[in-house]
Design an enzyme around this catalytic site. Sequence first.
Site, PDB file in Angstrom:
ATOM      1  N   GLY A  68     -53.574  31.441  18.976  1.00  0.00           N
ATOM      2  CA  GLY A  68     -54.192  30.446  18.122  1.00  0.00           C
ATOM      3  C   GLY A  68     -53.374  30.061  16.907  1.00  0.00           C
ATOM      4  O   GLY A  68     -53.370  28.894  16.501  1.00  0.00           O
ATOM      5  N   HIS A  69     -52.653  31.010  16.332  1.00  0.00           N
ATOM      6  CA  HIS A  69     -51.998  30.710  15.056  1.00  0.00           C
ATOM      7  C   HIS A  69     -50.748  29.852  15.211  1.00  0.00           C
ATOM      8  O   HIS A  69     -50.133  29.464  14.223  1.00  0.00           O
ATOM      9  CB  HIS A  69     -51.695  31.995  14.270  1.00  0.00           C
ATOM     10  CG  HIS A  69     -50.527  32.780  14.765  1.00  0.00           C
ATOM     11  ND1 HIS A  69     -49.315  32.792  14.120  1.00  0.00           N
ATOM     12  CD2 HIS A  69     -50.394  33.605  15.825  1.00  0.00           C
ATOM     13  CE1 HIS A  69     -48.479  33.595  14.758  1.00  0.00           C
ATOM     14  NE2 HIS A  69     -49.115  34.096  15.794  1.00  0.00           N
ATOM     15  N   THR A  89     -66.107  43.868  20.754  1.00  0.00           N
ATOM     16  CA  THR A  89     -66.945  42.776  20.252  1.00  0.00           C
ATOM     17  C   THR A  89     -66.100  41.544  19.972  1.00  0.00           C
ATOM     18  O   THR A  89     -65.049  41.630  19.330  1.00  0.00           O
ATOM     19  CB  THR A  89     -67.677  43.206  18.968  1.00  0.00           C
ATOM     20  OG1 THR A  89     -68.476  44.350  19.259  1.00  0.00           O
ATOM     21  CG2 THR A  89     -68.556  42.087  18.443  1.00  0.00           C
ATOM     22  N   CYS A 138     -32.000  40.401  10.056  1.00  0.00           N
ATOM     23  CA  CYS A 138     -31.824  41.320   8.932  1.00  0.00           C
ATOM     24  C   CYS A 138     -33.153  41.707   8.286  1.00  0.00           C
ATOM     25  O   CYS A 138     -33.301  42.817   7.786  1.00  0.00           O
ATOM     26  CB  CYS A 138     -30.907  40.694   7.886  1.00  0.00           C
ATOM     27  SG  CYS A 138     -29.277  40.275   8.520  1.00  0.00           S
TER      28      CYS A 138
END
Length: 394
Positions: free
Chosen positions: A202-203, A239, A326
């Site tokens: 979703g993100h 849940t 890095c």
Amino acid sequence: MKKIVYADNAATTPVSPQVLEALLPYYKSEYGNPSSVYSLAQQARAAVDDARKKVADALHAQPNEIYFTSCGTEADNWALKGTMRRLAQKGKRHLLTTNIEHHAILHSCAALEKEGFEITYLPVDTYGQIDPAQVEQAIREDTGLVSIMYANNEIGTILPISEIGAICRQKGVLFHTDAVQAVGNVPIDVVAQNIDMLSLSGHKLNAPKGIGALYLRKGVVIDTFMDGGSQERGRRAGTENVAGIVALGTAIAYATQHLDERIAHETALRDRCIQSLLQIPHTRLNGDPVRRLPGNVNVSFEGIEGESMLMMLDMHGICASSGSACTSGSLDPSHVLLAIGLPHEVAHGSLRLSWGVQNTMEEVEYVLETLPPIIQRLRSMSPLWEKITAGENN
């Protein structure tokens, strides 16, 4: 206040206003547990079902083929480990993938290798592409799964998923694709493309972090990922994250409905950026110049070090990403950039700018004004750049 230009949408995206509006009630008044029987809980259940349908519609799948997860990484782990452990009972202990996959895939493969499974990592060409014939030739009698990403998160190359899917279907081998970077950015049809399993997050499409999904074609049986409850039709206990699920459904529906204009907008930003940056001497574009994600820009500047470039960009309010690792405690450059043949010193000077739906051409122009002086300054301090220019003069 310092001007902020966010150009790292491949890492994560801002939650859109319409998604935030949709999810907030499920933190306030609609807080019922979807597994309970009273009306407050059943309202939450209805919201989960509605979101499941939206995700399915976006992929041209059926709602009962969508399983919600915590993220794309979980979906990848479930697809690979759940499939191979189940197919091992039939003697299928070989998995086929590429050497430019996300670490969620590569580390899952490494874990499976420790369990005795055999993994083949297909090499890519200089554009990060593979020939479908490579897949066909590498499939064996004991191959249980082919897992090849839809689009690369670093260099933006879109791989030939439809062709690979057709080969796998013909050979009777299951096909999974990590589509975390592709969903919401390019059109996807799991039926037409012969995709058996697909991971998304979703993100990456303006929903919050902490929600993802696995598409699992009806009839494909893999091992359960988490035990402890009957959620997700008994295949993934826990849940449900109702607010996150609602957010994902809202985000993927909006992205799909506005896909053409989103592609056009992000492609314009990308092309303007690439065209200008390639005017800087000793600069190369990484990834496929044609089959490429709409918002992805990945270039390498010879004679500089990526982390210094990122810090100087940050001083100007520009958020971007580099081709070296890095920040994770490693001095090694990206495995993707090495896989497409970049020398270590060139890979270290790479920059990824990933533009999103909220970005503007004015922001692109700001980056294009800010970056060249940074490159020039870093090169003026670099012994490597002195050797490059000296070599030119010889």
